[in-house]
Scaffold this active site. Structure first.
Site, PDB file in Angstrom:
ATOM      1  N   LYS A 173       0.873  -1.167   0.000  1.00 55.19           N
ATOM      2  CA  LYS A 173       0.000   0.000   0.000  1.00 55.19           C
ATOM      3  C   LYS A 173       0.917   1.225   0.000  1.00 55.19           C
ATOM      4  CE  LYS A 173      -1.715   3.062   1.905  1.00 55.19           C
ATOM      5  NZ  LYS A 173      -1.669   4.538   1.555  1.00 55.19           N
ATOM      6  N   ARG A 177      -0.135   9.870  -2.429  1.00 52.61           N
ATOM      7  CA  ARG A 177       0.348  11.153  -2.938  1.00 52.61           C
ATOM      8  C   ARG A 177       1.252  10.985  -4.151  1.00 52.61           C
ATOM      9  NH1 ARG A 177       2.127  13.677   2.950  1.00 52.61           N
ATOM     10  NH2 ARG A 177       0.072  13.530   3.930  1.00 52.61           N
ATOM     11  N   SER A 226       4.900   8.431  10.202  1.00 54.90           N
ATOM     12  CA  SER A 226       4.958   9.207  11.434  1.00 54.90           C
ATOM     13  C   SER A 226       4.824   8.296  12.649  1.00 54.90           C
ATOM     14  CB  SER A 226       3.848  10.254  11.450  1.00 54.90           C
ATOM     15  OG  SER A 226       2.581   9.628  11.578  1.00 54.90           O
ATOM     16  N   CYS A 281      13.419  11.174   6.853  1.00 56.24           N
ATOM     17  CA  CYS A 281      13.536  10.847   8.271  1.00 56.24           C
ATOM     18  C   CYS A 281      14.978  10.909   8.746  1.00 56.24           C
ATOM     19  CB  CYS A 281      12.943   9.463   8.552  1.00 56.24           C
ATOM     20  SG  CYS A 281      13.859   8.108   7.797  1.00 56.24           S
TER      21      CYS A 281
END
Length: 499
Positions: A173, A177, A226, A281
């Protein structure tokens, strides 16, 4: 309007849920495609199809699976320019940065060519009278991979490559965006010889994610995103008995000692802080100079470098340093945090809040920003900004600088710049963070080591890529075998100790 469906059983299929999400061109702000959002029923159907395809793939010997990886490397190199162009058009990063995204993913696929070696079991002969023992590494079955927008090639490849090399089927998945590159990679895997159905790309939102997490077929889940979502996915996946590795947010500190080469440190901070518009990150978002004199010298070096950065669309050429952020909402959030830093008392040394690019006024561009005199109680220090913002926190001593990094809730990556070997060695040994750079600003390990943070940056026991990935995507089965010598008949009713 271009429509993006799903990649199922070796081909692109249209969505049937009736729900879609806009895919933007971040440089112009225009909608360039509609991406299908899978329903739970669609997702469950795609998972079941993957399970059917996995049986034969899991029984395929590791060397043949490795040859698919070998072919995939060649195909990615063949299509590198095309992949990079599509990646940049949906994400916004520059072409060189997009190629770096692809290259770091490709390196993991290269590592997966060594799958036969990584999947070897262990054997002990004569563990007891006529008894041999051996272990086998076997695939989990079907695994789910839920990936972020910021590395639409690298992150899927880091997870899909090892999972497939171990004999699993994967339901990916990707981010809605920028979904096109994962679809293209799935197509290349089929061209490389992967059986249809072993790699399903399901575009969707939370409905598809929850279907993956709740599926009784899915045996393992990997996630990057996140921290709040990482905690949610880890909790929900493990509650249903799944193996899970979930990687969350970061707030990476770079300590600059007084003896550091200040030009080297400034160059490192600019690249690590503003590359990819800060949307990674492993970005350095906090500079920690030790001593006011060090801080003043560092700021003096940083300001002209930051002011010289070229911001623009990827189509403006390879000398563009950074592009837009991915969405209007991301831009709004970043600017909101910058304003909070000013309101809470930080000094905004480089202020680009009114940045606007001629001809691209509707794009999602955020200019580079530099703060000084940031304190640990400020929002810009506590939260992951995920934008082109560098915060400077002044420390009076090495111990204070080390404590800043160790006390933060995130523990993804960190770095120290110094000429002193004792300091560097002490820092590497003591800091409670998963990846450490010594005079290296972005300590991303190569594919044959593992990548993963500590504290609230990672939930689970095993890291991404490297040896840990082969451990995560396999189960160990241990067989105890006895072929008695000289004893041909007679039953035994107790378990004998091994002499």
């Amino acid at each position: 309007m271009r429509e993006i469906g799903h990649f199922i059983d070796g081909k692109v299929v249209s969505g049937t849920s009736g729900r879609t999400a806009d895919v933007f061109n971040p440089a112009t702000g225009e909608v360039q495609a509609q991406c299908a959002m899978a329903s739970a029923a669609e997702t469950n159907d795609f998972i079941a199809r993957a399970a059917a395809a996995q049986v034969a793939w899991g029984a395929t010997n590791p060397q043949k699976r490795a040859r698919v990886m070998m072919k995939m490397v060649a195909l990615m190199n063949r299509d590198m320019d095309k992949l990079a162009e599509v990646l940049s058009s949906e994400h916004g990063k520059t072409i060189p940065d997009a190629k770096g995204d692809l290259q770091r993913g490709l390196e993991v696929i290269e590592y997966c060519i060594g799958a036969p070696q990584m999947l070897k079991g262990e054997f002990t002969d004569s563990a007891g009278p006529g008894i041999d023992m051996y272990s086998m590494r076997q695939p989990l079955g079907v695994v789910g991979s839920i990936m972020p927008f910021n590395f639409p090639a690298m992150m899927p490849l880091w997870h899909v490559g090892p999972a497939l090399a171990c004999g699993n089927a994967v339901v990916l998945k990707p981010s809605e965006r920028d979904p096109s590159v994962p679809m293209m990679l799935a197509e290349l895997f089929v061209e490389a010889g992967l059986p249809e159905g072993c790699f399903q790309v399901v575009n969707g939102d939370k409905e598809a994610v929850d279907a993956i997490l709740d599926s009784e077929i899915i045996q393992g889940v990997s996630f990057v995103g996140s921290t709040p979502i990482a905690q949610y996915i880890y909790s929900r996946a493990t509650a249903t008995g799944k193996r899970a590795q979930c990687f969350g947010g970061a707030k990476n500190h770079m300590i600059v000692m007084p003896d550091a080469d200040m030009d080297q440190a400034a160059d490192a901070l600019v690249g690590a802080g503003y590359g990819a518009a800060g949307e990674r990150c492993m970005a350095i978002s906090v500079a920690v100079p030790v001593g006011d004199e060090t801080a003043d010298r560092l700021i003096e070096k940083l300001v002209p470098r930051i002011e010289a950065l070229k911001v623009g669309p990827y189509t403006a050429g390879n000398d563009v340093d950074m592009g837009p952020v991915v969405t209007a909402a991301s831009k709004e959030r970043i600017l909101g945090l910058i304003n909070s830093g000013v309101e809470q008392g930080a000094k905004l040394v480089v202020d680009n809040r009114n940045f606007s690019l001629q001809g691209y006024e509707d794009g999602f561009f955020v200019g580079p920003h530099l703060f000084d005199h940031v304190t640990p109680d400020m929002d810009i220090y506590r939260q992951e900004i995920f934008g082109p913002v560098l915060s400077t926190v002044r420390a009076k001593s090495y111990e204070e600088a080390l404590k800043l990094a160790m006390d933060h809730e995130y523990g993804n990556g960190t770095a120290i710049f110094t000429r002193d070997g004792d300091t560097a060695r002490d820092f590497a040994a003591r800091v409670n963070i998963g990846m450490v750079g010594i005079n290296v600003p972005i300590p991303v390990p190569l594919a044959y080591h593992t990548f993963g943070g500590w504290k609230k940056s990672m939930f689970g026991d095993l890291n991404q890529h490297g040896p840990d990935s082969f451990r995560f995507y396999t189960r160990t089965k241990t067989v105890t075998s006895r072929w008695p010598s000289g004893i041909k008949e007679g039953g035994e009713f107790n378990f004998k100790a091994m002499d």
